[in-house]
Design an enzyme around this catalytic site. Structure first.
Site, PDB file in Angstrom:
ATOM      1  N   LYS A 112      -8.205  -6.336   2.821  1.00 59.07           N
ATOM      2  CA  LYS A 112      -6.959  -6.923   3.290  1.00 59.07           C
ATOM      3  C   LYS A 112      -6.786  -6.530   4.749  1.00 59.07           C
ATOM      4  O   LYS A 112      -7.158  -5.412   5.148  1.00 59.07           O
ATOM      5  CB  LYS A 112      -5.800  -6.402   2.438  1.00 59.07           C
ATOM      6  CG  LYS A 112      -4.453  -7.070   2.681  1.00 59.07           C
ATOM      7  CD  LYS A 112      -3.437  -6.545   1.669  1.00 59.07           C
ATOM      8  CE  LYS A 112      -2.056  -7.187   1.839  1.00 59.07           C
ATOM      9  NZ  LYS A 112      -1.093  -6.693   0.832  1.00 59.07           N
TER      10      LYS A 112
ATOM     11  N   SER B 218       1.575  -6.761  -5.302  1.00 61.02           N
ATOM     12  CA  SER B 218       0.862  -7.584  -4.322  1.00 61.02           C
ATOM     13  C   SER B 218      -0.620  -7.763  -4.592  1.00 61.02           C
ATOM     14  O   SER B 218      -1.278  -8.570  -3.927  1.00 61.02           O
ATOM     15  CB  SER B 218       1.040  -7.008  -2.907  1.00 61.02           C
ATOM     16  OG  SER B 218       2.365  -7.163  -2.486  1.00 61.02           O
TER      17      SER B 218
ATOM     18  N   SER C 192       1.168 -10.192  -1.804  1.00 56.50           N
ATOM     19  CA  SER C 192       0.799 -10.539  -0.437  1.00 56.50           C
ATOM     20  C   SER C 192      -0.695 -10.479  -0.153  1.00 56.50           C
ATOM     21  O   SER C 192      -1.136 -10.785   0.953  1.00 56.50           O
ATOM     22  CB  SER C 192       1.519  -9.582   0.532  1.00 56.50           C
ATOM     23  OG  SER C 192       1.113  -8.232   0.280  1.00 56.50           O
TER      24      SER C 192
END
Length: 524
Positions: A68, A177, A153
């Site tokens: 990420k 997330s 996310s």
């Protein structure tokens, strides 16, 4: 090769059936084939990029992974999906990155995400939204204006793993997330116990809840990565020593759940949950019961307050963490030079999106002298009540007992909790954007947030396809440091569910005239 498990890749390398460079090139090819899904912000085109390998023949050797874009990676753009850090290149690696490189795994790129990890759809990035690869519209028409969201996310990592761009990916889970996009994209999403994996080098959102987490295509692969990453880190004071925590899953591993006490939290049957999710939940409970597990209805009475509690405590920490981005030390700097104050204010106005700015404002509001008692302090008390709910059902007087302790004689009502991960399959983008970020986050995180509040481990297992042919997942939660137990339960559910990977599913959907062509090449 794209959908091979980590253990299979290791065998192929040992037999000289493939090489690290071939695996790396194969991942790059897949990334190019699926670039319209927008899963990557930065792609590491050079094999061995950032490599600091010291160990040979580790089971992760040769595998590819992505991060990420909120994990620090030396000399590689780390943007958090924000204009504020659009040109930021860290001077050091996150601890998790160093561990993976040291064990021979290969970084393939940095994944797209909601700006500063604030969102539940991976649509709030300056690089554009991430698209769910299971959406037929995306498959047949890459330029389609409507498609299913990937979840957030950490949506980019879920898509990268689901499409075979890499063997596993790391995201951050602060309120769901990783588990949320794992459910939407049909992959395993593991959030370990808070502190089990070092947060050093992870750009913080909510320090007390952020948890480095794992995307994988199987429970076994997730266990292998967790076993590599866990442990004490002198750079992270919240990390925990875990040498005696045995995490082992292989072909001969006993996944019998006979005698396992499985709790069904009644508070997880929430308003808006689709009937498909409810039916799948019941089916999974029956599978455990038929296999000899003891299935019991339990209660987490304060779980319903976890979202409100998170919005207060989370925004307070956001306000603190975002203060460092001022245009002076690093990050976006406005050209305004009327005064330092003006430059500071305009830099933050230009560098942050509306969601980030609103969370900063609300966090500072909760900390005002007149508000701190009735909001922040009260939310901390509610957080303690949520933790006590877990202590009650798991029979642990102190859930933060050392991870080296034995919980086999726990006198709790249950060993693990079984519940849905999200309330439905992935919504269409056009539907998702009809609500604001805060409303969507509250809706999407309602079943996942409590685990972050309490710091307990949880794992999403893809279980069934909806009538829309979109994945639906279930999550299994345990007490602190019970990763071996929840992984065993997850492996059982994975076996009985027999969920297909993306290529297996869509191969059966192809027109006979295209049947010989690799499915993901048709998507390019």
């Amino acid at each position: 090769m794209h959908f091979k498990g980590i253990r299979a890749i290791s065998r192929s390398l040992q037999k000289n059936e493939t090489s690290k460079s071939d695996i790396f090139k194969s991942s790059l090819t897949r990334i190019d084939e699926t670039k319209h899904l927008n899963a990557f912000i930065t792609v590491a085109r050079k094999a061995g990029n950032n490599e600091v390998t010291n160990q040979k023949n580790h089971i992760l050797t040769g595998t590819t992974f992505s991060l990420k874009d909120n994990y620090s990676s030396e000399g590689i753009l780390t943007t958090c999906g924000s204009k504020m850090l659009a040109n930021y290149k860290p001077t050091y690696n996150a601890t998790v990155l160093n561990k993976l490189l040291n064990h021979g795994s290969q970084l393939i790129g940095k994944n797209n995400m909601d700006e500063f990890a604030m969102g539940s759809g991976s649509i709030e990035s300056i690089y554009g939204p991430v698209k769910n690869p299971w959406s037929p519209d995306v498959l047949l028409n890459p330029s389609s204006k409507d498609w299913r969201v990937a979840g957030g996310s950490s949506g980019g990592g879920a898509v990268a793993v689901a499409t075979g761009c890499c063997h596993f990916a790391l995201g951050s889970d602060t309120g769901g997330s990783v588990r949320n996009p794992a459910s939407y994209c049909g992959v395993v999403g593991l959030k370990p116990t808070y502190g089990l994996i070092s947060r050093h080098g992870l750009i913080p959102l909510v320090n007390s809840m952020d948890c480095p987490s794992i995307f994988a295509r199987s429970v076994e692969d997730a266990a292998i990565v967790l076993d590599t990453l866990k442990g004490r880190d002198i750079m992270d004071s919240t990390s925990i020593e875990s040498k005696k925590l045995k995490i082992c899953l292989n072909e001969n591993y006993d996944i019998s759940v006979k005698g396992l006490k499985v709790g069904i939290p009644k508070e997880c049957l929430v308003h808006g949950m689709s009937q498909e999710v409810v039916d799948m939940w019941r089916w999974a409970a029956d599978q455990f019961e038929n296999a000899g597990a003891e299935v019991t209805l339990v209660s987490l009475p304060h779980m319903k307050y976890s979202i409100i509690c998170y919005h207060i405590l989370g925004n307070v920490e956001v306000a603190s963490n975002m203060a460092r981005f001022d245009g002076l030390k690093y990050g976006h700097r406005s050209s305004i030079n009327e005064s330092t104050y003006a430059m500071y204010a305009v830099s933050r106005r230009e560098g942050f999106n509306d969601t980030v700015r609103s969370r900063i404002l609300s966090g500072n509001y909760f900390l005002l002298k007149d508000n701190i008692e009735k909001y922040f302090y009260k939310a901390q008390k509610v957080r303690r009540l949520i933790l006590k709910d877990y202590q009650k059902v798991f029979g642990a007087h102190n859930l933060y007992t050392s991870c080296d302790s034995d919980d086999s004689n726990s006198s709790g009502i249950c060993d693990v909790l079984l519940a849905p991960t999200v309330i439905s399959d992935a919504p269409l983008y056009s539907e998702f954007i009809t609500e604001d970020n805060r409303t969507r986050s509250a809706e999407q995180d309602v079943l996942t947030q409590a685990a972050n509040i309490a710091g307990v481990p949880a794992i999403n297992i893809p279980t069934r396809l909806s009538r829309n042919n979109m994945p639906i997942g279930l999550q299994i939660t345990g007490r602190h440091f019970s990763e071996p137990k929840i992984l065993k339960a997850a492996a059982f559910l994975e076996k009985v569910a027999q969920f297909p990977n993306l290529e297996q599913h869509f191969t059966t959907q192809l027109d006979s005239s295209n049947a010989s062509k690799p499915i993901l090449q048709q998507m390019s």
